[in-house]
Scaffold this active site. Structure first.
Site, PDB file in Angstrom:
ATOM      1  N   TYR A   1       0.844  -1.238   0.069  1.00 12.46           N
ATOM      2  CA  TYR A   1      -0.029   0.079   0.016  1.00 12.46           C
ATOM      3  C   TYR A   1       0.724   1.294  -0.214  1.00 12.46           C
ATOM      4  O   TYR A   1       0.723   2.376  -0.818  1.00 12.46           O
ATOM      5  CB  TYR A   1      -1.176   0.017   1.319  1.00 12.46           C
TER       6      TYR A   1
ATOM      7  N   LYS B   1      40.449   0.195   5.830  1.00 16.41           N
ATOM      8  CA  LYS B   1      39.860  -1.208   6.606  1.00 16.41           C
ATOM      9  C   LYS B   1      40.768  -2.342   6.125  1.00 16.41           C
ATOM     10  O   LYS B   1      41.205  -2.296   4.889  1.00 16.41           O
ATOM     11  CB  LYS B   1      38.429  -1.375   5.811  1.00 16.41           C
TER      12      LYS B   1
ATOM     13  N   LYS C   1      35.511   8.789   2.649  1.00 14.52           N
ATOM     14  CA  LYS C   1      34.308   8.818   3.847  1.00 14.52           C
ATOM     15  C   LYS C   1      33.433   9.758   3.346  1.00 14.52           C
ATOM     16  O   LYS C   1      33.408  10.917   3.590  1.00 14.52           O
ATOM     17  CB  LYS C   1      35.077   9.059   5.145  1.00 14.52           C
TER      18      LYS C   1
HETATM   19  S1  IVH Z   1      32.607   1.646   7.459  1.00 14.04           S
HETATM   20  C1  IVH Z   1      32.286  -0.879  11.116  1.00 14.04           C
HETATM   21  N1  IVH Z   1      32.830   2.919   5.359  1.00 14.04           N
HETATM   22  O1  IVH Z   1      31.329   7.040   8.926  1.00 14.04           O
HETATM   23  C2  IVH Z   1      32.663  -0.228   9.923  1.00 14.04           C
HETATM   24  N2  IVH Z   1      32.096   4.089   7.279  1.00 14.04           N
HETATM   25  O2  IVH Z   1      32.546   7.398  11.476  1.00 14.04           O
HETATM   26  C3  IVH Z   1      31.600   0.905   9.822  1.00 14.04           C
HETATM   27  N3  IVH Z   1      30.961   6.228   6.578  1.00 14.04           N
HETATM   28  O3  IVH Z   1      28.772   5.345  10.785  1.00 14.04           O
HETATM   29  C4  IVH Z   1      31.503   1.929   8.775  1.00 14.04           C
HETATM   30  N4  IVH Z   1      31.832   6.446   4.659  1.00 14.04           N
HETATM   31  O4  IVH Z   1      28.105   6.510   8.520  1.00 14.04           O
HETATM   32  C5  IVH Z   1      32.359   3.010   6.667  1.00 14.04           C
HETATM   33  N5  IVH Z   1      33.713   4.024   3.225  1.00 14.04           N
HETATM   34  C6  IVH Z   1      32.737   3.939   4.538  1.00 14.04           C
HETATM   35  C7  IVH Z   1      32.118   5.066   5.059  1.00 14.04           C
HETATM   36  C8  IVH Z   1      31.809   5.081   6.448  1.00 14.04           C
HETATM   37  C9  IVH Z   1      31.498   7.072   5.674  1.00 14.04           C
HETATM   38  C10 IVH Z   1      30.426   6.709   7.830  1.00 14.04           C
HETATM   39  C11 IVH Z   1      29.515   5.701   8.290  1.00 14.04           C
HETATM   40  C12 IVH Z   1      29.975   5.356   9.979  1.00 14.04           C
HETATM   41  C13 IVH Z   1      30.826   6.661  10.053  1.00 14.04           C
HETATM   42  C14 IVH Z   1      31.949   6.277  11.312  1.00 14.04           C
END
Ligand code: IVH
Length: 720
Positions: free
Chosen positions: A52, A312, A138
């Protein structure tokens, strides 16, 4: 449905021709009305709520693209029959973690060293072996989690506190970067995709222009705009907002076929997601640093805001070995960019009058691009700050923008000071129509208009505050409306807002108002006739009482009548004892109600006195009585604590990093056991739980002789 109609129903709204849109609009309207009758009158719905919602979302999106199709018959012109009052809560299958930050090269190196140390200790990593890092821009948006079951998008939620978020599924359904069905092989059966909802800068600016023209809320930056757009109760509104999505992480993924993060990013693309192209697998610290520099250089010309680079550890078995501390993984870090700065000319300094009469000098600048956002104004905070910086009209100044903080003036460029400049003199008369004397607050840096309740500038600011998001949150009654209504006598005091529905004829005659906007305004006002006690207290704009204090007061007094009676009593008691309570008298000696107020944790004599002063003004009491006659203020549901709760009446502080649970979970557990959890250590604190890397709070506890517990002892005590 006819064959032709079926074809049209499968075409994306963006691709519909005018004729197709007209037909589809008619069909959707009929279908929605049909389901409304089934649901509301026959109690026999034939389709799910989600299906809906989808129909309504599509209808709204068509109307946004073809506004000429809107007619009074359309279901969008009636209040949704089942208005959602708030979003449902969703518990994340795996917590949504946040990231630790590195601001300097040394902090980045410390991260790399730590990762290596742990991996050398816990795996067979050789001292000179490479540790590949997936490096990604980021994005500055908000993170969300999307649930897919058998490849089908079933639910989406905001991050919330990391453990529980808000269900915003219908809104996420409107974002075209989010696939409803995943394609390709290897999709986990039970799968949470995580990533960032964001808005591109250009689309954000266009949207703000539209909002402004319609007298609607204007957002400070793309991130706020994205968050505000996602948290709409009406997904039809979300559908009109230019939201985008990048995927970059996962929560539950059963079964999981990938072994590295970079492999996962490739799969995401195959399944139909957008991933950020600014991503590189770096094998050495030098490559990592080069990537950071490159992205930093590209930052101003990117179509969206980024605030750093995320690194990472690529191998997932290593990520698992590294684990996480507190609420951040040890296998990832965010390397932040420094705040963005620019130089421009200071054309003038204006004085703004706030709701409490505080005068704030604002720098009027030659508009300049700071990291993709045009800045024409910046705060100079107060008279002392201008004095300290010695900025003068005509100067070339350096300004800074950091995240969503209001741009600031950092200083002037001496080599570029024009020959004839004059030291800035703070005005002695307020710019308000009363032209009152400016008072300097004793000991404080703030200068104020002395017009008090009479000052029209302050009255307008108080009304603006009253309707703002954390107070009554009345949509459709923006700052400019308030000002215009005030100038024309429709609004003087907050209670007048709730009398606006009686004056719709007058409003409808005003420029920029039509049947629809008036109707929306009336329903927004009616929806707020019931309000929570903390919002009610916050909205009154009592000096020193903001959102957090209002919540504490609401918890303590529970109900509007009790709170008001107690405040009036405290104010009377305080009046009888004009001496300085801090020096001369203990608060409890002044009176029972005043003592109770001062003794609330996190409220002190200064805040209590501000409250008493507010409640000694007949005018303020009149304003509150007037509101009470028109509103229902909801009582707070208080936690019932058993008499034998082990931590009853204890004040507990958590400090440092906990490894076995999140801080929020620990707090919640302590509260369940009857404790009150606060942030700062004082003599009143009963217990401090000290985690890893604790700092000043642990020291203070030791100095004051407050009992401390290690995490292990806490876990034992709380049996959690
Ligand atoms: S990884 C455990 N990758 O940054 C890993 N976060 O300060 C969790 N963010 O809450 C996040 N780009 O809102 C990750 N390529 C990216 C990101 C990213 C932006 C933000 C996300 C996170 C915050 C942490």
């Amino acid at each position: 449905m006819s064959k032709a109609a079926k074809v049209v129903a499968s075409i994306a709204v963006d691709d519909l021709t005018q004729r197709q849109a007209k037909a589809e609009h008619k069909r959707l309207g009929e279908e929605i009305r049909h389901h409304d009758v089934l649901y509301h009158e026959k109690d026999a719905p034939e389709i799910s709520d989600a299906a809906y919602d989808k129909l309504r979302v599509r209808l709204k999106a068509i109307e946004a693209r073809f506004p000429e199709l809107v007619d009074s018959d359309s279901p969008t012109q009636h209040v949704a029959p089942t208005p959602t009052t708030a979003f449902a809560k969703v518990r994340h299958t795996r917590p949504m973690l946040s990231l630790d930050n590195a601001f300097t090269d040394e902090e980045l190196q410390a991260f790399i060293d730590r990762v290596r140390r742990v991996l050398e200790r816990e795996t067979d990593l050789k001292p000179d072996a490479e540790i590949a890092l997936s490096c990604e821009a980021k994005i500055d948006g908000l993170s969300i989690s999307l649930r897919y079951e058998d490849g089908e998008f079933v639910q989406g939620a905001t991050r919330g506190d990391g453990t529980t978020g808000e269900d915003v599924t219908p809104n996420l359904m409107t974002i075209k970067d989010i696939p409803h069905k995943l394609k390709g092989r290897g999709v986990p059966k039970a799968f949470d995709v995580r990533g960032e909802v964001y808005m591109e800068r250009k689309a954000f600016q266009e949207m703000n222009r539209r909002q402004e023209a319609a007298g609607e809320k204007v957002f400070a930056n793309p991130r706020n705009a994205a968050a505000g757009s996602l948290r709409q109760l009406d997904s039809g509104i979300t559908a009109t907002r230019p939201l985008r999505f990048f995927a970059y992480a996962w929560g539950e993924a059963e079964p999981r076929a990938w072994k590295t993060h970079s492999e996962y990013l490739k799969l995401l693309k195959e399944w139909g997601f957008k991933t950020n192209p600014l991503t590189r697998l770096c094998r050495t610290p030098d490559e990592v640093r080069a990537f950071y520099r490159e992205i930093g250089a590209e930052r101003p010309s990117l179509p969206y805001d980024i605030d750093g680079v995320v690194y990472k550890v690529d191998r997932i078995d290593w990520q698992e070995r590294l684990g996480f501390v507190s609420r951040a993984p040890r296998w990832a870090i965010a390397h932040k960019f420094p705040a963005e700065q620019a130089r421009t000319r200071l054309n003038g300094i204006n004085i703004q009058v706030g709701r409490t009469g505080a005068l704030t000098p604002v720098a009027e600048l030659e508009p300049v691009n700071v990291g993709g956002v045009m800045v024409a104004r910046a705060t100079l905070h107060n008279a002392d700050e201008i004095e300290r910086l010695d900025v003068r009209v005509g100067d070339m100044v350096t300004i800074q923008r950091a995240g969503d903080v209001i741009p600031q003036v950092l200083g002037y460029v001496p080599e570029e000071r024009p020959k004839k400049t004059e030291k800035y003199r703070f005005p002695t008369k307020c710019p308000c129509p009363l032209k009152t004397e400016v008072k300097s607050e004793e000991g404080g840096v703030v200068r104020r208009c002395s017009g008090g309740l009479e000052c029209p500038f302050q009255q307008v600011e108080r009304l603006r505050y009253f309707v703002s998001r954390n107070c009554f949150d009345i949509e459709g009654l923006g700052g400019t409306h308030i000002e215009n209504f005030f100038n024309d006598g429709l609004l003087k005091i907050p209670g007048d807002i709730f009398r606006l529905p009686e004056r719709v004829d007058e409003i409808r005659k005003r420029e920029g108002w039509g049947d629809l906007s008036v109707r929306n305004l009336v329903s927004a006002i009616e929806a707020r006739r019931t309000i929570s006690l903390d919002r009610f207290i916050n909205a009154l704009g009592i000096p020193l009482i903001g959102e957090a204090t209002a919540k504490i007061l609401a918890q303590e007094y529970g109900d509007a009548d009790d709170w008001l009676a107690e405040m009036l009593k405290a104010a009377r008691e305080r009046k009888k004892h004009p001496e300085d309570v801090k020096k001369e008298k203990a608060a409890t000696e002044v009176g029972e109600s005043y003592g109770r107020l001062c003794n609330i944790e996190q409220i002190g004599v200064t805040t209590a006195d501000a409250m008493c002063e507010f409640f000694s003004e007949g005018h303020n009491i009149e304003i509150i009585r007037d509101l009470r006659r028109q509103l229902t203020v909801e009582a707070v549901k208080r936690r019932v604590i058993a008499a034998d709760a082990p931590l009853k009446d204890k004040i507990v502080v958590f400090t440092g990093e906990l490894s076995t649970m999140t801080r929020d979970a620990a707090k919640a557990r302590a509260e369940e056991l009857g404790a009150k959890v606060t942030d700062s250590v004082s003599k009143k604190t009963s217990l401090v739980v000290v985690g890893e890397n604790a700092g000043s709070k642990a020291r203070k506890a030791a100095e004051l002789g407050v009992q401390t517990l290690t995490e292990e002892e806490w876990v034992k005590l709380a049996s959690c």
